[in-house]
Design a protein around this motif. Structure first.
Motif, PDB file in Angstrom:
ATOM      1  N   GLN A  46      13.032 -35.677 -40.729  1.00 31.30           N
ATOM      2  CA  GLN A  46      12.267 -36.877 -41.078  1.00 31.30           C
ATOM      3  C   GLN A  46      11.733 -37.561 -39.826  1.00 31.30           C
ATOM      4  O   GLN A  46      10.594 -38.032 -39.805  1.00 31.30           O
ATOM      5  CB  GLN A  46      13.127 -37.854 -41.875  1.00 31.30           C
ATOM      6  N   ALA A  49       8.859 -35.486 -38.549  1.00 36.54           N
ATOM      7  CA  ALA A  49       7.680 -35.586 -39.414  1.00 36.54           C
ATOM      8  C   ALA A  49       6.925 -36.881 -39.153  1.00 36.54           C
ATOM      9  O   ALA A  49       5.704 -36.917 -39.218  1.00 36.54           O
ATOM     10  CB  ALA A  49       8.090 -35.514 -40.879  1.00 36.54           C
ATOM     11  N   GLY A  50       7.653 -37.943 -38.848  1.00 39.90           N
ATOM     12  CA  GLY A  50       6.999 -39.213 -38.560  1.00 39.90           C
ATOM     13  C   GLY A  50       6.229 -39.204 -37.253  1.00 39.90           C
ATOM     14  O   GLY A  50       5.317 -39.985 -37.048  1.00 39.90           O
ATOM     15  N   ASP A  53       1.478 -35.225 -35.969  1.00 41.78           N
ATOM     16  CA  ASP A  53       0.214 -35.443 -36.666  1.00 41.78           C
ATOM     17  C   ASP A  53      -0.231 -34.210 -37.438  1.00 41.78           C
ATOM     18  O   ASP A  53      -1.056 -34.315 -38.338  1.00 41.78           O
ATOM     19  CB  ASP A  53      -0.890 -35.817 -35.664  1.00 41.78           C
ATOM     20  N   TRP A  55       1.533 -32.303 -39.421  1.00 41.79           N
ATOM     21  CA  TRP A  55       2.219 -32.106 -40.699  1.00 41.79           C
ATOM     22  C   TRP A  55       1.569 -32.976 -41.755  1.00 41.79           C
ATOM     23  O   TRP A  55       1.104 -34.086 -41.490  1.00 41.79           O
ATOM     24  CB  TRP A  55       3.689 -32.458 -40.576  1.00 41.79           C
ATOM     25  N   LEU A  56       1.533 -32.492 -42.980  1.00 45.94           N
ATOM     26  CA  LEU A  56       0.919 -33.236 -44.069  1.00 45.94           C
ATOM     27  C   LEU A  56       1.876 -34.297 -44.605  1.00 45.94           C
ATOM     28  O   LEU A  56       3.085 -34.083 -44.668  1.00 45.94           O
ATOM     29  CB  LEU A  56       0.552 -32.295 -45.214  1.00 45.94           C
ATOM     30  N   THR A  57       1.295 -35.416 -45.020  1.00 46.29           N
ATOM     31  CA  THR A  57       2.099 -36.436 -45.676  1.00 46.29           C
ATOM     32  C   THR A  57       2.336 -36.015 -47.124  1.00 46.29           C
ATOM     33  O   THR A  57       1.722 -35.076 -47.618  1.00 46.29           O
ATOM     34  CB  THR A  57       1.377 -37.800 -45.656  1.00 46.29           C
ATOM     35  N   THR A  58       3.209 -36.717 -47.803  1.00 50.12           N
ATOM     36  CA  THR A  58       3.492 -36.397 -49.202  1.00 50.12           C
ATOM     37  C   THR A  58       2.240 -36.548 -50.049  1.00 50.12           C
ATOM     38  O   THR A  58       1.956 -35.713 -50.906  1.00 50.12           O
ATOM     39  CB  THR A  58       4.609 -37.318 -49.736  1.00 50.12           C
ATOM     40  N   GLU A  60      -0.875 -36.264 -49.055  1.00 47.38           N
ATOM     41  CA  GLU A  60      -1.784 -35.166 -48.730  1.00 47.38           C
ATOM     42  C   GLU A  60      -1.327 -33.859 -49.369  1.00 47.38           C
ATOM     43  O   GLU A  60      -2.137 -33.082 -49.861  1.00 47.38           O
ATOM     44  CB  GLU A  60      -1.881 -34.992 -47.215  1.00 47.38           C
ATOM     45  N   ARG A  61      -0.007 -33.631 -49.383  1.00 47.04           N
ATOM     46  CA  ARG A  61       0.533 -32.419 -50.013  1.00 47.04           C
ATOM     47  C   ARG A  61       0.246 -32.419 -51.514  1.00 47.04           C
ATOM     48  O   ARG A  61      -0.147 -31.401 -52.083  1.00 47.04           O
ATOM     49  CB  ARG A  61       2.035 -32.335 -49.757  1.00 47.04           C
TER      50      ARG A  61
END
Length: 107
Positions: A46, A49-50, A53, A55-58, A60-61
């Motif tokens: 986590q 992920a924060g 840049d 990685w996709l956000t929830t 966006e997923r």
């Protein structure tokens, strides 16, 4: 509603910081304060992920999943339209023969 937190935020932050700064295995870092290894692994992910840049956000997923599903439908509709256009093009190109005036229709 999210599940209640069993560990205070300060403990989480300290454990994540220790994993990242010392390079010690998560199992060793988790054992000292009595944290489950998988909990620590999730906290580290986590935190990463924060900061990343790429990685996709929830949200966006979820949007990507919806668009992929929509894309499948559009491709299927496109294939149906292609098949229909081929069928109708063949019907137009087919020579028409007229029945002779004395012959009954349908023979």
């Amino acid at each position: 509603m999210p599940a209640p937190r069993n560990h205070p935020d300060e403990l989480r932050e300290r454990a994540v910081r220790e994993v990242r700064s010392t390079g010690r295995p998560m199992a060793h870092v988790a054992r000292d304060p009595g944290i489950h290894q998988e909990s620590l692994r999730c906290w580290v992910r986590q935190a990463e992920a924060g900061e990343r840049d790429d990685w996709l956000t929830t949200a966006e997923r979820d949007e990507l999943k919806k668009l992929r599903k929509e894309n499948v439908g559009v491709r299927q509709a496109n294939e149906i339209l292609k098949a229909a256009s081929v069928f109708f093009a063949q019907e137009i190109d087919r020579p028409r023969t007229r029945p002779s005036r004395g012959a009954p229709l349908g023979e």
